[in-house]
Design an enzyme around this catalytic site. Structure first.
Site, mmCIF file in Angstrom:
data_model
loop_
_atom_site.group_PDB
_atom_site.id
_atom_site.type_symbol
_atom_site.label_atom_id
_atom_site.label_comp_id
_atom_site.label_asym_id
_atom_site.label_seq_id
_atom_site.Cartn_x
_atom_site.Cartn_y
_atom_site.Cartn_z
ATOM 1 C CG HIS A 295 1.128 2.689 -40.437
ATOM 2 N ND1 HIS A 295 1.318 3.517 -39.355
ATOM 3 C CD2 HIS A 295 1.262 1.421 -39.984
ATOM 4 C CE1 HIS A 295 1.552 2.782 -38.278
ATOM 5 N NE2 HIS A 295 1.522 1.508 -38.636
ATOM 6 C CE1 TYR A 468 2.418 12.380 -45.242
ATOM 7 C CE2 TYR A 468 0.805 12.712 -43.497
ATOM 8 C CZ TYR A 468 1.214 12.905 -44.811
ATOM 9 O OH TYR A 468 0.424 13.617 -45.674
ATOM 10 C CG HIS A 469 3.045 6.669 -38.999
ATOM 11 N ND1 HIS A 469 1.715 6.313 -38.860
ATOM 12 C CD2 HIS A 469 3.130 7.965 -38.601
ATOM 13 C CE1 HIS A 469 1.031 7.340 -38.391
ATOM 14 N NE2 HIS A 469 1.864 8.358 -38.235
ATOM 15 N N PRO A 470 7.261 5.746 -41.504
ATOM 16 C CG PRO A 470 8.904 6.934 -42.675
ATOM 17 C CD PRO A 470 7.531 7.080 -42.079
#
Length: 540
Positions: A295, A468-470
């Site tokens: 994101h 922080y959403h890989p």
């Protein structure tokens, strides 16, 4: 310590801890959990507001960097990941979000049978003990504690009032019947303390389950194979190399960056790419490390004099000291803050079927992941694009597992992502300029001169980074670029599974920690059922 276990789990993060806790419920099954980081039960992890000390630094944090991003003016991005038992659930903002129902129906439509929303909802419910909602969407008997915030911060009311003033809908539960709207987040906390995956699934059983072994400071070097069958792992602890054998399976839960890295260094990946680094090939699997999705996120920052907001001042310091004492007495107040106390999901265009941007309202000024501090109180608001079209990758830098991988999210490479972020910028700014919030603003350090769409594009390129959403680098599926099948077994190999955020075929609309835990819950059932079937076949 014994050298042979039924299940060897590599990575004690959100998924790994949940998996270890669930698999070890059977006393006849032996489980070892290998974590490169340290213990996840220190005051630093337990105290919610201490997240501000971990994310900007290498405390319990791998603190990875991306390669320079051409569409972000050549800047390197920052990728914090938990290096501690509990993984990123031990250093994150504790926001409990599942994503949109349609995200999982899309997974099923891609060929991942039994991953639709109706199939994953029972595992979300099984994982949680929700202290706020008791309905068809929520569970009350799981180990993961979910509660409302205990900060009593008046800015929660200001945030909701601002949404009402400009006509954004209010949503009491983003994980219920619908996602759209503005509201206050549920968090993975209990009694004002963090509840990481380690706290929920592993810590209660340490020293009580003889079949569960946890090793910290264990840096897994490679997966061991007998032909096409994974039979164990080699790990380093201090200066010593150790070998652990798996009688049933090796399970990678090392995360979106290190699970594909470990696969590639063990000879699983694109044959041409591995040959360039002289890595002996075990199995050609071109999708390993591909399909990285994340994101992109922009943060509005505002200065204020209100001491209910985190910052630096004499008056604020006195207030904070009182709040620390209050926390020690009551487990209430500012020290229980996850910082990102409110948020929402909105559509930049009314014709969209689902919200495509997420907002997170933070009771502090956040600049460069809190690595740059400002001498004032203030607040911030993130705006993130939920389903970007840009797709990146993770690849090897060299043959050493101790060298961070090459991380390239390719932020804004697809032009539509930038245009969607422009609209998201406008919607978020409108909310921040509503009277209920704007009355507290004393300064706008970064966006006060942004007026036109071109100005917005310029500031986005100058300041966007990760939310922080890989996910996605060992994607689940049935196509040629899939790494694992719908049962999370690595294609073409035996005895090897991946269970973490890397298996998500597409990015969900929201935070990814709850999803990572759900994946482990569902994987447990698949593993247990396959073991029972295997035993039944063997007995006949």
């Amino acid at each position: 310590m014994q050298q042979v276990y039924d299940y060897v789990i590599v990575g004690g993060g959100s998924s790994g801890c949940a998996l270890a806790g669930r698999l070890s419920e059977d006393p006849n099954v032996s489980v070892i959990l290998l974590e490169a980081g340290g213990n996840g039960n220190s005051w630093l992890v337990n105290t919610p507001a201490a997240v501000a000390l971990m994310v900007p630094r290498k405390l319990n944090n791998w603190a990875f960097e991306t390669v320079p991003q051409p569409e972000l003016n050549g800047r390197k991005g920052y990728q914090p990941r938990g290096k501690v038992l509990g993984g990123t659930s031990a250093i994150n903002a504790m926001v409990y979000i599942r994503g949109h129902h349609s995200d999982y129906d899309h997974w099923a439509a891609l060929g991942n049978k039994d991953w639709s929303y109706k199939h994953v909802l029972p595992y979300f419910k099984r994982s949680e003990h929700n202290h706020e909602f008791n309905d068809e969407w929520h569970g009350q008997n799981g180990p993961l504690q979910i509660s409302k915030l205990r900060t009593n911060n008046p800015f929660q009311r200001h945030f909701l009032h601002a949404a009402e003033q400009i006509g954004y809908p209010i949503n009491q539960d983003f994980n219920g019947a619908q996602q759209e709207g503005i509201g206050i987040y549920q968090v993975t906390q209990y009694n004002g303390q963090r509840c990481s995956s380690f706290h929920a699934y592993v810590l209660p059983h340490l020293g009580k389950r003889n079949n569960l072994t946890v090793v910290t400071g264990a840096f897994t070097q490679r997966i061991l194979f007998d032909g096409k069958c994974a039979v164990g792992v080699e790990y380093r602890q201090g200066d010593q190399l150790h070998t652990i054998r798996a009688q049933q399976e090796v399970i990678l839960s090392a995360g979106v960056f290190q699970s594909p890295q470990l696969l590639m260094l063990s000879g699983i990946g694109d044959a041409v790419e591995l040959q360039k680094l002289a890595v002996p090939l075990v199995h050609h699997l071109p999708g390993v490390g591909k399909n990285l999705q994340d994101h992109p996120d922009f943060i509005f920052c505002y200065e204020s004099k209100d001491i209910n907001l985190f910052g630096f001042s004499i008056k604020g310091g006195v207030h904070l000291a009182k709040e620390i004492l209050r926390y020690r007495r009551e487990r209430q107040g500012m020290i229980t803050s996850n910082f990102a106390e409110g948020g929402g999901f909105l559509k930049t265009r009314p014709e969209l079927a689902t919200p495509n941007i997420q907002l997170s309202f933070v009771v502090a000024m956040i600049d460069d992941h809190a690595r740059k501090l400002h001498a004032s109180h203030g607040f911030s608001c993130h705006v993130s694009l939920m389903r970007p079209k840009s797709i990146g990758s993770v690849s090897l830098r060299n043959k050493s597992i101790e060298t961070p991988p090459v991380i390239d999210p390719k932020f804004l490479e697809h032009p539509q992502d930038l245009e969607d972020m422009v609209e998201g910028y406008k919607m978020t700014e409108k909310l921040m300029m509503a009277p209920a919030i704007a009355q507290f603003i004393t300064g706008i350090p970064f966006t006060s001169q942004v007026k036109t769409d071109d100005d917005i594009r310029a500031i986005l390129r100058a300041r966007i980074d990760t939310m922080y959403h890989p996910v996605g680098t060992c994607k689940m599926g049935i196509d040629d670029m899939a790494v694992v099948d719908p049962s999370l077994r690595v294609h073409g190999l035996k005895g090897l599974r991946v269970v973490d955020a890397s298996i998500m075929p597409t990015l969900i609309g929201g935070n990814t920690n709850a999803v990572s835990i759900m994946i482990a819950e569902k994987a447990t059932d698949m593993i247990v059922q396959e073991r029972k079937l295997s035993c039944l076949v063997a007995s006949n």
